[in-house]
Design an enzyme around this catalytic site. Sequence first.
Site: not given
Ligand code: BG6
Length: 489
Positions: A92-93, A175, A179, A237
Amino acid sequence: MPAVRVLPCTLALFGALGDLALRKLYPALYQLDREGLLHDDTRIIALARQQGEDAKQLAHIEERLRHYVPSADWDQAVWERFSARLSYRAMDFRREEDYQGLAEDVSDAETLIAYFATPASVYSAICENLHSVGLSDRTRVVMEKPIGHDLESSRVVNDSVARFFPESQVYRIDHYLGKETVQNLIALRFANSLFETQWNQNYISHVEITVAEKVGIEGRWGYFDQAGQLRDMVQNHLLQLLCLTAMDPPADLSADSIRDEKVKVLKALEPITADQLASRVVLGQYTSGYSDGKPVPGYLEEENSNETSRTETFVAIRADIRNWRWSGVPFYLRTGKRMPQKLSQIVIHFKEPPHYIFAPEQRSLINNRLIIRIQPDEGISLQVMTKDQGLSKGMQLRSGPLQLNFSEAFKSARVPDAYERLLLEVMQGNQSLFVRKDEIEAAWRWCDQLLEGWSKMGDTPKSYAAGTWGPLTSIALIARDGRSWYGDI
Ligand code: BG6
């Protein structure tokens, strides 16, 4: 990037049975192992609430891993090595007692990576408990987005983490920064004097950044409806892509040099005032339509939806950067769910030559563009003008691409997933591809004023049919400046 140094660590994965871990993190770790990029002594401890036999949870992880790793990449010997690194611990965190066992498990680890693939509401408890059992000194904390839903709430999360971990131990994931093509932006811009000398308002007329998704909400309605596309995609992003496109050359490749330059761009973003909102921002929401020829429901008809939601699934913005380099150069940002195709690209439109000498009817052809394709078909294309071949053609102009397609250029190399790169960077202790606290805050500050203005305006998002490029008003947004979105069909 310089050659990779493979360093040992113990990775404690909080939220280890969640969608992100199963879909992205184990496959990324498996691929790192397959590429020989995990040290022999590296161990992975999967941590989640689910009680019961550990073997059952590990079997579930294996089953999902086999599902997500392409069959051509599955190697039984790698799996055996990988599974020997992997263990499961139910906890349990929020309970400090549960961390004693973890502390014993990692007593001989020099570096502990605590990856929070959990809701941000538990980050603070995890940090406090890691600290209480004496693990904070050697821990790197990796945090997933969303970190807050506005400036104030993001500060609460960041400050609660900062009570136990200095910024040098914190890795905030976006993320998109992992890329390959996004990293290539840095190489393209700063390893080629050809572009950098032109990279300013003297030569560039405008920039487009599109991140279009074909998917809809995919069973995430509850989460998404609280966020919306502006918080889910633009705040992180798209603004990161904007920063990497617009920033000044950093003094070196160190994390802080790069992040200092990105923050300057975020701070220079012009706030969009209430009276500019209607002409500079378009929010949209998809209605039913077609995706790949098949009928798909509208946002308000998705599973678990609430029919009165006014949450946006599409955003288009004309952003302006108030600085010497970019004054007068609009950055058009656009992102949406349920668009005709998955496409992330940056298009740099160069200005016309200062004096035009060709036939007047060809004038509209003249337009150099640099297209940086982030996904799919990663690559770079520079549209240049040439003369048509042949005696009968006279000085007939023609626009053609100088193309570099990464998958063709690097035939042998697989395009690694962003999470592989990011996990590797955390293991190496390099923060360049992670977002610093002041960056997140500057991005929220700019988005907050848009959201506030929007909510005061009391407007509803404009509808667009699933499978189209967004509401017609988004075409008007760019057409108002005498332009159109590149490549829409
Ligand atoms: C995520 C979002 O950060 O990025 C999602 O929460 C989105 O809603 C996704 O679909 C898109 O990532 P990618 O790498 O598929 O372009």
